[in-house]
Each structure stands twice: as C-alpha cells, then as structure tokens.
Design an enzyme around this catalytic site. Structure first.
Site, PDB file in Angstrom:
ATOM      1  N   LYS A 276       0.927  -1.142  -0.028  1.00 43.85           N
ATOM      2  CA  LYS A 276       0.135   0.026   0.114  1.00 43.85           C
ATOM      3  C   LYS A 276       0.983   1.351   0.106  1.00 43.85           C
ATOM      4  CE  LYS A 276      -2.866   2.847   3.138  1.00 43.85           C
ATOM      5  NZ  LYS A 276      -3.967   2.756   4.447  1.00 43.85           N
ATOM      6  N   ASP A 281      -2.504  10.335   3.446  1.00 44.81           N
ATOM      7  CA  ASP A 281      -4.000   9.895   3.935  1.00 44.81           C
ATOM      8  C   ASP A 281      -4.592  10.945   4.706  1.00 44.81           C
ATOM      9  OD1 ASP A 281      -6.145   8.653   4.375  1.00 44.81           O
ATOM     10  OD2 ASP A 281      -5.609   7.133   5.542  1.00 44.81           O
ATOM     11  N   LYS A 288      -9.745  12.961   8.529  1.00 44.32           N
ATOM     12  CA  LYS A 288      -9.252  12.675   9.774  1.00 44.32           C
ATOM     13  C   LYS A 288      -8.908  14.061  10.456  1.00 44.32           C
ATOM     14  CE  LYS A 288      -5.845   8.946   8.364  1.00 44.32           C
ATOM     15  NZ  LYS A 288      -6.770   7.853   9.109  1.00 44.32           N
ATOM     16  N   ASP A 299       1.999   6.670   5.032  1.00 45.89           N
ATOM     17  CA  ASP A 299       0.828   5.860   4.495  1.00 45.89           C
ATOM     18  C   ASP A 299       1.342   5.127   3.596  1.00 45.89           C
ATOM     19  OD1 ASP A 299      -1.399   4.415   5.362  1.00 45.89           O
ATOM     20  OD2 ASP A 299      -2.839   5.717   4.614  1.00 45.89           O
ATOM     21  N   ASP A 358     -12.064   7.207   4.423  1.00 50.51           N
ATOM     22  CA  ASP A 358     -10.636   6.996   5.174  1.00 50.51           C
ATOM     23  C   ASP A 358     -10.237   5.385   5.286  1.00 50.51           C
ATOM     24  OD1 ASP A 358      -8.460   7.842   6.486  1.00 50.51           O
ATOM     25  OD2 ASP A 358      -9.474   7.805   8.309  1.00 50.51           O
ATOM     26  N   ARG A 362      -7.543  -0.436   1.697  1.00 50.19           N
ATOM     27  CA  ARG A 362      -8.198  -1.733   1.388  1.00 50.19           C
ATOM     28  C   ARG A 362      -8.767  -1.376  -0.194  1.00 50.19           C
ATOM     29  NH1 ARG A 362     -12.022  -2.149   6.402  1.00 50.19           N
ATOM     30  NH2 ARG A 362     -10.140  -0.918   7.105  1.00 50.19           N
TER      31      ARG A 362
HETATM   32  N1  BES Z   1      -3.770   4.885   7.061  1.00 54.30           N
HETATM   33  C1  BES Z   1      -4.885   4.732   7.989  1.00 54.30           C
HETATM   34  C2  BES Z   1      -4.534   3.713   9.527  1.00 54.30           C
HETATM   35  C3  BES Z   1      -3.390   4.034  10.008  1.00 54.30           C
HETATM   36  C4  BES Z   1      -3.786   4.643  11.541  1.00 54.30           C
HETATM   37  C5  BES Z   1      -1.966   4.154   9.876  1.00 54.30           C
HETATM   38  C6  BES Z   1      -2.711   5.006  12.148  1.00 54.30           C
HETATM   39  C7  BES Z   1      -0.909   4.482  10.564  1.00 54.30           C
HETATM   40  C8  BES Z   1      -1.381   4.942  11.866  1.00 54.30           C
HETATM   41  C9  BES Z   1      -5.889   3.909   7.255  1.00 54.30           C
HETATM   42  O1  BES Z   1      -6.104   4.511   6.085  1.00 54.30           O
HETATM   43  C10 BES Z   1      -7.273   4.118   8.064  1.00 54.30           C
HETATM   44  O2  BES Z   1      -7.562   5.633   7.997  1.00 54.30           O
HETATM   45  N2  BES Z   1      -7.810   3.376   8.808  1.00 54.30           N
HETATM   46  C11 BES Z   1      -8.994   3.582   9.286  1.00 54.30           C
HETATM   47  C12 BES Z   1     -10.151   2.437   9.016  1.00 54.30           C
HETATM   48  C13 BES Z   1     -11.365   2.653   9.488  1.00 54.30           C
HETATM   49  C14 BES Z   1     -11.862   4.078   8.902  1.00 54.30           C
HETATM   50  C15 BES Z   1     -12.436   1.561   9.412  1.00 54.30           C
HETATM   51  C16 BES Z   1      -8.706   3.376  10.829  1.00 54.30           C
HETATM   52  O3  BES Z   1      -8.024   2.508  11.349  1.00 54.30           O
HETATM   53  O4  BES Z   1      -9.059   4.152  11.732  1.00 54.30           O
HETATM   54 ZN    ZN Z   2      -4.390   5.138   5.172  1.00 56.02          ZN
HETATM   55 MN    MN Z   3      -7.335   6.085   5.972  1.00 59.33          MN
END
Ligand code: BES
Ligand code: ZN
Ligand code: MN
Length: 521
Positions: A276, A281, A288, A299, A358, A362
C-alpha cells in the site's frame, strides 16, 4: 552505507577510538574481558560487583583504556543471559553501542568478533555461527547509524559528529572470509531498509505517487529488475475503479508500480509482494482529525518496503522470481473526491459501497490483488499501514498477520522471529466475512458500528480480492513508524524489508524454513 573494514589482529594491538566487546550476563568478567579488566585495574569487576553493569541486554559501560592497550576506549555492551543470546540481541546491542559511540563523538567503531567465542554463549537448539553473529552486528550498527537529514541546513562548524567507519575485528585470519561475506550481506540488507526509511520519511509534497514511480524506475535500471508503471488511462482500461476512486480527490495522478525480478527459473511461479502506498492519507471526505495527521505521510510504508525488498533481493542476486506491485495514490478531499455512500466497481467486477473514505487502503489493495493474479504467483503477501486498530492490539511490538494459507503465515512468522520483525496472527473467520457484505453492493469498505475487530475486518475485505491465491496480509500500521528499538532511530523503521528478505531467502532454498521443517514439510 558507512564504510566497513575487516581486520584480524590481537585484541591489545588494535588501534581504534572505540572498541566494543559484547558481554553476556555472567557473574564476573571472564576470558579476554578479564585480561582487559586486569590491564585497566579492575573497573569491570567493580562495575559487576556494584551491579552498574552485568551484561543485561543493551546495558553499556564505557571505559577509557588509559594507554593500557592500543584502543583508546573500551565499550562493553550487554547481550543477556548466556545460552539465550539471539541474533536480535546482538543486533540490538550493536545498535546501542553504535549510537552511544556516535553520541560520544567517536569517528570509528570496532566490534570484536572472536571466532567461535560468541557461538559458545548461544542457545542450545540454535547455534549462531560466527558469520551469522557478524551479520547481525553489522546490520544493527548500520541501521542504528541511519539519519534522515536531507531537509536540515547545517551551519559551518556545527556539523553533527558521525561515525565514518565500522571495523569488524577478528582474532583469526581464517575467519575473515566469513566476516567479509557477512558484512557485505548486512550492507545490502541495510541499504534496502534505509531506502525504505528514506521514502517513508520524505514529506508528501516530495514523495508523490509519481516520485515513487520515478524512484522505482531508477532502482530497476541499476539492478536486474523490470519496472512498468501503469497510469490512470491504463488502469481505466483494466477497470480498476476501486483504486481510481480513491485517486479522484487529489490532483496527484495515481500510479500502479510493477517491479519484476527474475532471479529464479524461467517457469517458476513468482512470489508477489503488494505494498500500500498512499502518499498522504487525509481520510478524504471522511476527514481525519488534525492531531498527528502529518504522520500520514508514512501511509506509503508498504510500498516503500516493497521497493526496498526488491532492491535487496536483486543486489543479493537471490535465485527466485519476485514481483512487486505498488498501488499508489494520495487520499484527498478534493472536489471530485468519492463521498460516503458512493459505489465503486473494482477490477474483479465486485462492487464496493464506500461507507468511509478513510478506509482507502483496502480499496487500492483490492485492485492490486486482482492484478497480482495475472502473474500466477505461488504466494501473495501484502503489506499495508491499514488500520489504527492494529496499534491498539499490538502497539509497535509486532505487525498483525492474517491470510488464507496457514503454512505461508507460519513461514512468515518464522522469518519475523529471526529478524526481530515480529508478526502476530489474528483470526479471519467466516463470521468476519459476513460483516463485509453490503445491503446494496457486493461489499462495503467498513463493517457496521459495534462489530469491532478493525484489523481483521480490513483483511476480511481484502480476502475475496486475493481469491484462491495463497495470501497473507501484514498490517504494519503500528510497526512502520516510531518503533522503540536500539537500531531504529525515531521515525521511519523500514519494518518488513528484513523479514521479507529472510522469507525469500528461505523460499529460494526451497521453502525449508524452520517452521516448515517443524511441520515435517
Ligand atoms: N492509514 C490509516 C491507518 C493508520 C492509522 C496507519 C494510524 C498508521 C497509523 C488507514 O487508511 C485508516 O484510516 N484506517 C481507518 C479505517 C477505519 C475507517 C475503518 C482506521 O484505522 O481508523
Ligand atoms: Zn491509509
Ligand atoms: Mn485512511
């Protein structure tokens, strides 16, 4: 990489500003350490007695040699209980010693690696050879001395003191060849890790998808790697609506970077690594919160690790075929961005209801996993900073691993244990699969409130796109940044490169990793 020199000399005859000796947790100094202690009038024995230094992992004792030997200073570093010392102990101890030596303004550091001596101190079931020990030490030292300072101006005369040479010292001429091989391997591996760390550390206004693609091309040109980059048009033709959907909110054009290394037999199925690479992000329309959002420049860690791994595999000339696939986008809330509720059609034909923009990782991985199938790989391993939930579960002590192939997962776990890049398996059950079904599309990109199991739900979403390919998913959100290890400076870790290189080495040997043997395969 910092220059590494090999020497075979008597311990007392070796001239260096800083001589490092590894010391296990014994009751009192023994062997050559005893001789040094006697020459210095007993500072080591007294440190042991007062429990200021006992050889505990990463404990240090810096002594001035006061002219009693050619080395100016002796630095003792602990490696833990005898018979329990691992490669990871040595790597960490070398990292600890290197950082201390650099902070002490030494320009050179010598590690004493007496042939056969370290072996005696090790576990019963796994003996470390001198070569393996030397490799761990060189690796730990290179990795600890990594700095990312490209954006910092330095005033003349204010340059920070840096180690300029690492010396591996042996007591035997015949061991030098082993040390040489070990140190060359360590440098190549560290180079791959540091390349990944550089890419992770660059801010997103430098490291765009286009920048990653250009970097991948440059690396491919230097090594025996073929690089292709698919742009928006090509991805449209392939029907990659899921990946392209995420890209729509940004002015930065997306890229699907393909790296092919063919070191193995012509007809041998490759191993595919999918990383990825969201170069930033923001969360998209599901924006966020501002605190720590800047960290989301990392990311793209999965992509960085994929590039670092391919470079290393090629420079080590491993006899194996490997394909790296790096879907890269910027996740922004622009005017054309996808919105919660939008439905995307992926390359596989499956439709996806985007309930949270967010959960974008995936979405881009879905199309990359479909594309991976074109290479008919014998295994697909994806790496992604996919969920905050994996940080809640495992902190930065381990990455989460999930998948559809227990043997593949076991082998990856074994490589993780050896390299100190630990993996911890989380479940992926039919019950989880059910929670990915949407009411109006085939899938939804987040589960309903209250389902929980965030990391597993990320993997459950990916599973249908992996299809029947043997597949493992590594959630590296917690381990990619801010790891607290002696050989990982603050910030980017490059986590995954050493694990994957070890895994691919075992695969190149015919997959006889330790865990495979244990299972009688
Ligand atoms: N890139 C983030 C995950 C992340 C969080 C990486 C903290 C490194 C540090 C990912 O794209 C994301 O935002 N995931 C969400 C998923 C949720 C919306 C189901 C998350 O983990 O909050
Ligand atoms: Zn992400
Ligand atoms: Mn995200």
């Amino acid at each position: 990489m910092i220059k590494t020199t090999l020497k075979s000399e008597k311990l007392f005859q070796h001239k260096t500003p800083c001589l490092v000796l590894f010391c296990s947790e014994d009751k009192k100094p023994a062997g050559e350490l005893k001789k040094i202690d006697q020459a210095l009038n007993g500072p080591v024995a007294s440190a042991f007695k007062d429990k200021r230094f006992e050889g505990k992992p990463n404990q240090t004792l810096l002594l001035n040699a006061r002219g009693s030997m050619k080395a100016e200073n002796v630095l003792l570093v602990g490696i833990g209980k005898p018979k329990e010392v691992t490669e990871e102990n040595l790597r960490q101890a070398a990292g600890t010693a290197s950082s201390l030596a650099e902070a002490s303004q030494f320009k050179k550091i010598t590690f004493y690696l007496p042939d056969g001596e370290l072996e005696k101190a090790l576990t019963k079931d796994k003996k470390l050879s001198t070569g393996e020990a030397a490799r761990a030490v060189a690796e730990g030292s290179h990795l600890a001395l990594y700095h990312f300072h490209q954006y910092k101006s330095v005033e003349k005369g204010e340059e920070p003191s840096r180690i300029e040479e690492i010396i591996l010292l042996s007591n035997s001429k015949s061991a030098l060849a082993k040390l040489k091989q070990a140190s060359e391997r360590a440098s190549k591996i560290a180079e791959g890790v540091c390349l990944a760390r550089d890419l992770q550390s660059h801010p997103s206004n430098t490291a765009t998808p286009t920048y990653l693609a250009e970097t991948a091309k440059k690396i491919a040109a230097k090594h025996k790697i073929i690089c292709k980059v698919l742009g928006e048009k090509e991805m449209q033709k392939l029907g990659m609506g899921s990946l392209l959907g995420v890209a729509k909110g940004s002015h930065q054009p997306p890229a699907l970077i393909i790296l092919e290394y063919k070191g193995g037999k012509k007809n041998e199925a490759p191993i595919a690594i999918v990383g990825k690479a969201v170069t930033f992000d923001t969360g998209g329309i599901s924006l966020k919160p501002p605190a720590n959002m800047h960290e989301m420049k990392m990311d793209m860690s999965g992509g960085a690790v994929t590039i670092g791994t391919l470079q290393t595999v090629a420079s080590l000339k491993l006899p194996i075929n490997v394909v790296g696939l790096i879907p890269s986008v910027e996740n922004m809330p622009g005017g054309s961005a996808i919105k919660p509720g939008d439905i995307l059609t992926s390359m596989s034909g499956k439709t996806i209801e985007v309930l949270n923009t967010d959960a974008e990782g995936r979405l881009i991985l879905a199309d990359a996993l479909s594309y991976a199938a074109r290479f008919k790989p014998r295994a697909v391993i994806d790496l992604a900073t996919l969920t905050g939930a994996v940080i809640m579960a495992l902190g930065n002590f381990a990455a989460g691993v999930l998948g559809n192939d227990e043997k593949l997962i076991d082998n990856l776990k074994a490589s993780g244990a050896l390299t100190g890049e630990r993996l911890w398996q989380l479940p992926l059950w039919d019950e989880h699969d059910k929670e990915t079904k949407s009411n109006i599309a085939d899938l939804k990109n987040i589960a309903s409130p209250g389902v929980g199991a965030g990391t597993t739900m990320g993997a459950a979403f990916l599973k249908p796109f992996a299809g029947d390919q043997p597949w493992a998913h590594l959630d590296i959100a917690g381990t990619s940044w801010g790891a607290k290890k002696p050989y990982t400076p603050k910030g980017a870790s490059g986590f995954g490169v050493r694990l994957l290189v070890n895994f691919l080495e075992q695969e190149a040997k015919g997959g006889k990793s330790k865990s495979a043997k244990k299972h009688g395969k």
